[in-house]
Design a protein around this motif. Structure first.
Motif, short mmCIF file in Angstrom:
data_model
loop_
_atom_site.label_atom_id
_atom_site.label_comp_id
_atom_site.label_asym_id
_atom_site.label_seq_id
_atom_site.Cartn_x
_atom_site.Cartn_y
_atom_site.Cartn_z
N LEU A 160 73.41 75.12 10.25
CA LEU A 160 72.28 74.35 9.74
C LEU A 160 71.73 73.49 10.86
O LEU A 160 72.50 72.83 11.57
N ILE A 161 70.41 73.47 11.01
CA ILE A 161 69.76 72.62 12.01
C ILE A 161 68.74 71.75 11.28
O ILE A 161 67.79 72.27 10.69
N THR A 162 68.96 70.44 11.27
CA THR A 162 68.02 69.54 10.62
C THR A 162 66.93 69.13 11.62
O THR A 162 67.15 69.13 12.83
N ALA A 163 65.76 68.76 11.09
CA ALA A 163 64.62 68.38 11.93
C ALA A 163 64.37 69.45 13.00
O ALA A 163 64.23 69.15 14.19
N ALA A 164 64.28 70.69 12.55
CA ALA A 164 64.26 71.83 13.47
C ALA A 164 62.96 71.99 14.24
O ALA A 164 62.90 72.77 15.19
N SER A 165 61.92 71.26 13.87
CA SER A 165 60.65 71.38 14.59
C SER A 165 60.52 70.35 15.72
O SER A 165 59.54 70.36 16.46
N GLY A 166 61.51 69.49 15.86
CA GLY A 166 61.45 68.46 16.89
C GLY A 166 61.93 68.96 18.24
O GLY A 166 62.20 70.15 18.44
N GLY A 167 62.07 68.03 19.20
CA GLY A 167 62.40 68.40 20.56
C GLY A 167 63.73 69.11 20.69
O GLY A 167 63.83 70.19 21.30
N VAL A 168 64.80 68.55 20.12
CA VAL A 168 66.11 69.20 20.17
C VAL A 168 66.17 70.36 19.20
O VAL A 168 66.70 71.44 19.52
N GLY A 169 65.62 70.17 18.02
CA GLY A 169 65.70 71.19 16.98
C GLY A 169 65.11 72.53 17.39
O GLY A 169 65.69 73.59 17.12
N GLN A 170 63.95 72.49 18.06
CA GLN A 170 63.31 73.77 18.43
C GLN A 170 64.15 74.55 19.43
O GLN A 170 64.24 75.78 19.37
N TYR A 171 64.84 73.85 20.34
CA TYR A 171 65.75 74.54 21.26
C TYR A 171 66.99 75.03 20.53
O TYR A 171 67.50 76.12 20.80
N ALA A 172 67.51 74.21 19.59
CA ALA A 172 68.72 74.58 18.87
C ALA A 172 68.54 75.87 18.07
O ALA A 172 69.43 76.72 18.06
N VAL A 173 67.40 76.01 17.42
CA VAL A 173 67.15 77.24 16.66
C VAL A 173 67.15 78.45 17.59
O VAL A 173 67.81 79.46 17.32
N GLN A 174 66.41 78.34 18.67
CA GLN A 174 66.30 79.48 19.59
C GLN A 174 67.64 79.84 20.23
O GLN A 174 68.01 81.01 20.31
N LEU A 175 68.38 78.82 20.68
CA LEU A 175 69.68 79.08 21.30
C LEU A 175 70.67 79.65 20.29
O LEU A 175 71.44 80.57 20.61
N ALA A 176 70.67 79.11 19.08
CA ALA A 176 71.59 79.60 18.06
C ALA A 176 71.38 81.08 17.79
O ALA A 176 72.33 81.85 17.61
N LYS A 177 70.12 81.51 17.79
CA LYS A 177 69.82 82.91 17.48
C LYS A 177 70.16 83.86 18.63
O LYS A 177 70.13 85.08 18.47
N LEU A 178 70.49 83.31 19.81
CA LEU A 178 71.02 84.15 20.88
C LEU A 178 72.46 84.55 20.56
O LEU A 178 72.99 85.51 21.13
N GLY A 179 73.11 83.78 19.69
CA GLY A 179 74.47 84.05 19.29
C GLY A 179 74.52 84.82 17.98
O GLY A 179 73.49 85.17 17.39
N ASN A 180 75.71 85.04 17.51
CA ASN A 180 75.93 85.76 16.25
C ASN A 180 75.89 84.73 15.12
O ASN A 180 76.93 84.27 14.64
N THR A 181 74.70 84.37 14.70
CA THR A 181 74.55 83.27 13.74
C THR A 181 73.58 83.61 12.61
O THR A 181 72.68 84.45 12.76
N ASN A 289 66.91 79.36 33.58
CA ASN A 289 66.92 80.82 33.73
C ASN A 289 66.63 81.53 32.41
O ASN A 289 66.01 82.60 32.40
N LEU A 290 67.07 80.95 31.29
CA LEU A 290 66.73 81.53 29.99
C LEU A 290 65.22 81.52 29.76
O LEU A 290 64.65 82.47 29.23
N VAL A 291 64.57 80.42 30.17
CA VAL A 291 63.11 80.35 30.05
C VAL A 291 62.46 81.40 30.97
O VAL A 291 61.53 82.11 30.58
N LYS A 292 62.97 81.51 32.18
CA LYS A 292 62.46 82.51 33.13
C LYS A 292 62.54 83.91 32.54
O LYS A 292 61.61 84.72 32.68
N GLU A 293 63.66 84.20 31.85
CA GLU A 293 63.88 85.54 31.30
C GLU A 293 63.17 85.77 29.96
O GLU A 293 63.24 86.86 29.40
N GLY A 294 62.49 84.75 29.45
CA GLY A 294 61.77 84.89 28.19
C GLY A 294 62.66 84.79 26.96
O GLY A 294 62.23 85.11 25.86
N LYS A 295 63.90 84.32 27.13
CA LYS A 295 64.82 84.20 26.01
C LYS A 295 64.76 82.84 25.34
O LYS A 295 65.35 82.63 24.27
N LEU A 296 64.09 81.90 25.97
CA LEU A 296 63.96 80.54 25.46
C LEU A 296 62.59 80.02 25.86
O LEU A 296 62.10 80.33 26.95
#
Length: 329
Positions: A160-181, A289-296
């Motif tokens: 669960l990610i609260t306040a997911a549209s904010g500065g930390v939240g938007q990164y947390a959603v994207q990074l979490a989805k790189l994993g098995n989540t 590097n994740l941003v460079k690769e288009g993954k974040l």
């Protein structure tokens, strides 16, 4: 550049809001042995910046005043200290400045070699400046405390990610989805489609009864919560956690610290974890590097010129930005 001055924005003491900021001309700083002088291209604001100004973090982060706030920057190296071997003038970089000294709301800033990383041409200055504290917070919460492996390996986690549209939240959603989540996220109604576009599996409006109760629409129990909001009591989290679920609180207050202590003392399997980020160069380089690769991606709420930095400051204090707030000289 000795003797030259630069435009900067500073505050003089604790207290005050955007009106407490003052535009000044100050000397361009000189890099030390293991430092680089940057001509700044972009600076991002974090809530910690104005919380320091308001005196909310006084016991943790004492400051000398007047002070130039902000720590997350991208720029071009102008000078290097005598101990610098891996950077040269003209290099584009992303850096984290010290919270004790700040310096980001200016035309130039000095950064330590240990917290400076190359910025590849595929990553814009604004994208890079948005990464440091928000991106590192999300990365630490997910990898170290939630057990998510960003290469997709490892057991499936319900997050669960609260306040997911904010500065930390938007990164947390994207990074979490790189994993098995499986990611459930909360936000306001206007940002539901946006948060879904980041990859969230379920998005709930925090203003609805279901959202206020943090209940997953599909009945998931959360293995971990990356808690980016405020004022949600432990009693709301606990029934939604798995048997060994954790709440990682990125802005812990006194109530959170009390819950943390009680859960530790009672050997509870469900835990609240207060998070304190200590920036690491290798982790920042990984995110770049994740941003460079288009993954974040860095989602940018708005850009403001340094001459109107107080508008960016007020927007950050308002607390409803979607993504990162950027100031450009």
């Amino acid at each position: 550049m000795a003797g030259k001055v630069m435009h900067a924005v500073q505050y003089a003491c604790y207290g005050g809001g955007a009106a407490g900021l003052k535009h000044v001309e100050v000397p361009i700083p000189t890099p030390g042995k293991d430092e680089v002088l940057l001509k700044l291209e972009a600076t991002s604001l974090n809530p910690v910046d104005w919380k320091i100004q308001k005196g909310m973090l006084r016991p943790l982060l004492p400051r000398k005043f007047p002070c130039i706030p902000a720590t997350d920057v991208a720029g071009v190296i102008q000078e290097v200290g005598s101990g610098i071997k891996n950077f040269k003038p003209g290099d584009q970089v992303v850096a984290v400045l010290s919270h004790l000294t700040g310096g980001g709301l200016a035309e130039y800033a000095v950064a330590k070699k240990s917290l400076t990383v190359p910025r590849p041409p595929e990553v814009s200055a604004a994208e890079g400046a948005g990464l440091p504290i928000a991106g590192l917070t999300a990365h630490l919460a997910l990898t170290q405390f939630s057990g998510v492996k960003l290469d997709g390996s490892g057991p499936r986690k319900n997050i669960l990610i609260t306040a997911a549209s904010g500065g930390v939240g938007q990164y947390a959603v994207q990074l979490a989805k790189l994993g098995n989540t499986h990611v459930t996220a909360t936000c306001g109604s206007r940002n539901i489609d946006f948060v879904k576009s980041l990859g969230a599996d379920e998005v709930i409006d925090y203003k609805t009864p279901e959202g206020a109760a943090l209940k997953s629409p599909s009945g998931q129990k959360y293995d971990a919560v990356v808690h980016c909001a405020t004022a949600i009591p432990w009693s709301v989290f606990e029934p939604n956690l798995s048997e060994t679920g954790k709440v990682i609180d990125i802005t812990p207050g006194l109530s959170a610290m009390w819950t943390f202590a009680v859960k530790k003392l009672t050997l509870s399997k469900k835990q609240l974890v207060p998070l304190l980020v200590i920036p690491k160069r290798e982790k920042l380089e990984y995110l770049v590097n994740l941003v460079k690769e288009g993954k974040l991606k860095t989602v940018i709420d708005s850009k403001h010129p340094l001459s109107r930095a107080e508008e960016a400051w007020a927007k950050s204090i308002d607390g409803h930005a979607t993504g990162k707030i950027i100031v450009e000289p």
